[in-house]
Design an enzyme around this catalytic site. Sequence first.
Site, mmCIF file in Angstrom:
data_model
loop_
_atom_site.group_PDB
_atom_site.id
_atom_site.type_symbol
_atom_site.label_atom_id
_atom_site.label_comp_id
_atom_site.label_asym_id
_atom_site.label_seq_id
_atom_site.Cartn_x
_atom_site.Cartn_y
_atom_site.Cartn_z
ATOM 1 N N GLN A 248 49.165 47.183 52.017
ATOM 2 C CA GLN A 248 48.753 45.789 52.123
ATOM 3 C C GLN A 248 49.640 44.997 53.082
ATOM 4 O O GLN A 248 50.808 45.318 53.299
ATOM 5 C CB GLN A 248 48.799 45.143 50.738
ATOM 6 C CG GLN A 248 47.856 45.769 49.730
ATOM 7 C CD GLN A 248 46.405 45.408 49.977
ATOM 8 O OE1 GLN A 248 46.075 44.260 50.306
ATOM 9 N NE2 GLN A 248 45.505 46.375 49.820
ATOM 10 N N ASP B 295 45.868 41.891 48.385
ATOM 11 C CA ASP B 295 46.941 41.434 47.508
ATOM 12 C C ASP B 295 46.814 39.925 47.278
ATOM 13 O O ASP B 295 46.391 39.184 48.173
ATOM 14 C CB ASP B 295 48.309 41.718 48.142
ATOM 15 C CG ASP B 295 48.812 43.115 47.813
ATOM 16 O OD1 ASP B 295 48.091 43.884 47.144
ATOM 17 O OD2 ASP B 295 49.935 43.445 48.240
ATOM 18 N N LEU C 104 62.395 38.532 46.159
ATOM 19 C CA LEU C 104 63.780 38.839 46.495
ATOM 20 C C LEU C 104 64.001 40.348 46.534
ATOM 21 O O LEU C 104 63.691 41.060 45.586
ATOM 22 C CB LEU C 104 64.717 38.204 45.461
ATOM 23 C CG LEU C 104 66.194 38.117 45.849
ATOM 24 C CD1 LEU C 104 66.391 37.086 46.951
ATOM 25 C CD2 LEU C 104 67.042 37.751 44.628
ATOM 26 N N TRP C 105 64.543 40.813 47.655
ATOM 27 C CA TRP C 105 64.846 42.237 47.826
ATOM 28 C C TRP C 105 65.994 42.625 46.896
ATOM 29 O O TRP C 105 66.992 41.914 46.801
ATOM 30 C CB TRP C 105 65.235 42.483 49.280
ATOM 31 C CG TRP C 105 65.212 43.918 49.716
ATOM 32 C CD1 TRP C 105 66.210 44.828 49.598
ATOM 33 C CD2 TRP C 105 64.143 44.594 50.395
ATOM 34 N NE1 TRP C 105 65.846 46.030 50.141
ATOM 35 C CE2 TRP C 105 64.573 45.914 50.642
ATOM 36 C CE3 TRP C 105 62.868 44.213 50.814
ATOM 37 C CZ2 TRP C 105 63.777 46.860 51.289
ATOM 38 C CZ3 TRP C 105 62.072 45.153 51.460
ATOM 39 C CH2 TRP C 105 62.532 46.453 51.686
ATOM 40 N N ASP D 80 46.402 49.019 39.203
ATOM 41 C CA ASP D 80 46.764 49.693 40.457
ATOM 42 C C ASP D 80 48.184 50.252 40.446
ATOM 43 O O ASP D 80 48.761 50.478 41.497
ATOM 44 C CB ASP D 80 46.614 48.690 41.618
ATOM 45 C CG ASP D 80 46.610 49.381 42.982
ATOM 46 O OD1 ASP D 80 45.957 50.424 43.116
ATOM 47 O OD2 ASP D 80 47.268 48.868 43.901
ATOM 48 N N GLU E 76 58.780 52.499 40.330
ATOM 49 C CA GLU E 76 60.149 52.711 40.797
ATOM 50 C C GLU E 76 61.150 52.535 39.657
ATOM 51 O O GLU E 76 60.946 51.725 38.756
ATOM 52 C CB GLU E 76 60.507 51.728 41.921
ATOM 53 C CG GLU E 76 59.864 52.037 43.272
ATOM 54 C CD GLU E 76 58.432 51.576 43.366
ATOM 55 O OE1 GLU E 76 57.713 52.004 44.290
ATOM 56 O OE2 GLU E 76 58.003 50.777 42.505
ATOM 57 N N ASP F 266 55.620 45.052 42.943
ATOM 58 C CA ASP F 266 54.260 45.051 43.497
ATOM 59 C C ASP F 266 53.199 44.759 42.437
ATOM 60 O O ASP F 266 52.453 45.640 42.019
ATOM 61 C CB ASP F 266 53.966 46.379 44.198
ATOM 62 C CG ASP F 266 54.800 46.571 45.445
ATOM 63 O OD1 ASP F 266 55.202 45.569 46.051
ATOM 64 O OD2 ASP F 266 55.071 47.737 45.809
#
Length: 409
Positions: free
Chosen positions: A107, A142, A223-224, A289, A294, A309
């Site tokens: 996406q 998305d 945020l990563w 979906d 992770e 996600d």
Amino acid sequence: MKLKQRVVLLAILLVIFIFTKVFLIDNLDTSAANREDQRAFHRMMASLHLDLDPRLDHTLQSPWEIAAQWVVPREVYPEETPELGAVMHAMTTKKIIKADVGYKGTQLKALLILEGGQKVVFKPKRYARDYVVEGEPYAGYDRHNAEVAAFHLDRILGFRRAPLVVGRFVNLRTEIRPVATEQLLGTFMTVGNNTCFYGKCYYCRETEPACADGDIMEGSVTLWLPDVWPLQKHRHPWGRTYREGKLARWEYDESYCDAVKKTSPYDSGPRLLDIIDTAIFDYLIGNADRHHYESFQDDEGASMLILLDNAKSFGNPALDERSILAPLYQCCIIRVSTWNRLNYLKNGVLKSALKTAMSHDPISPVLSDPHLDALDQRLLSILATVKQCTDQFGPDVVLVEDRMTLSHL
């Protein structure tokens, strides 16, 4: 009374005493655990409303350093986060110093670097709030607002396994173009009076760009997670085949959960209970979906399932995809703490809590009323499913204690 009768009577009284003591201790332990769950629920409700305020009370002056120190193997942010509003304020206001195409995936997204060096993932608006995505439960683009809503639901459920997400408006002409890589710039275009881009991804097409309103684009920023916590990707044991006419084993094998329980990392540790928590979370938001998930790398099954996600959610409020709950109704186990939290959220509390939690967001209102109403209805279905399990197997089998001590050292 004869000696023999006295001995028998004393033995009976002793058995009754031991049984009563054990029963009372078990009940006291259970009551103590339930009281702690109730206290945690009240703490969560008291901190629902977030003011996006730039002030930091922490000794660390960078909001990014604060957020990075929150992350531990079993949660992304702690239960009590007085700086949460300040971190999210930074996410929605800090200057963008670099913009690139998003990390690989199916996406459209963009990778932004904010002042201070913090990575965030930007997902653009594709649909109006009242748009209904028809078709399969995983159909459509998305939804950026779904990421925002899912993060706050994670807070409300007490999981704390979703990265921080907040809405943001960006000016594509003045904030993105001057700092964009050539790869991203190459996907920019003008449609009518609107600036658009289509990015790089598996389903990204020049014919299907995301367009701003003039130059202003609404989206979400996630945020990563800190680089010191590398992620490991796993195939979800209840993943779909995404092939017409081809069923996954869990869709036809009633004993599938027994097989899962015999394989690592589901044969021990918290991972299977995490899978079931996630099924409940995904059913509430309508996310069918989650084909992969992770965790933190080299965790040997001990770290949490991270709720990344969540944008294929809140597509159709009228569609309750029961198959999402397969891990729950096939395994018939659930954490006591999750069960307690779900019961506290009955009778319209869930809808009200989520509405309050999202009210601060820059892109508020985040969800339309039909989606909020659907959450309360889906909660009833989850509670009914657990009741069917307890009726069949008994609460002692279905309700599982799994309270892990969390360290923030």
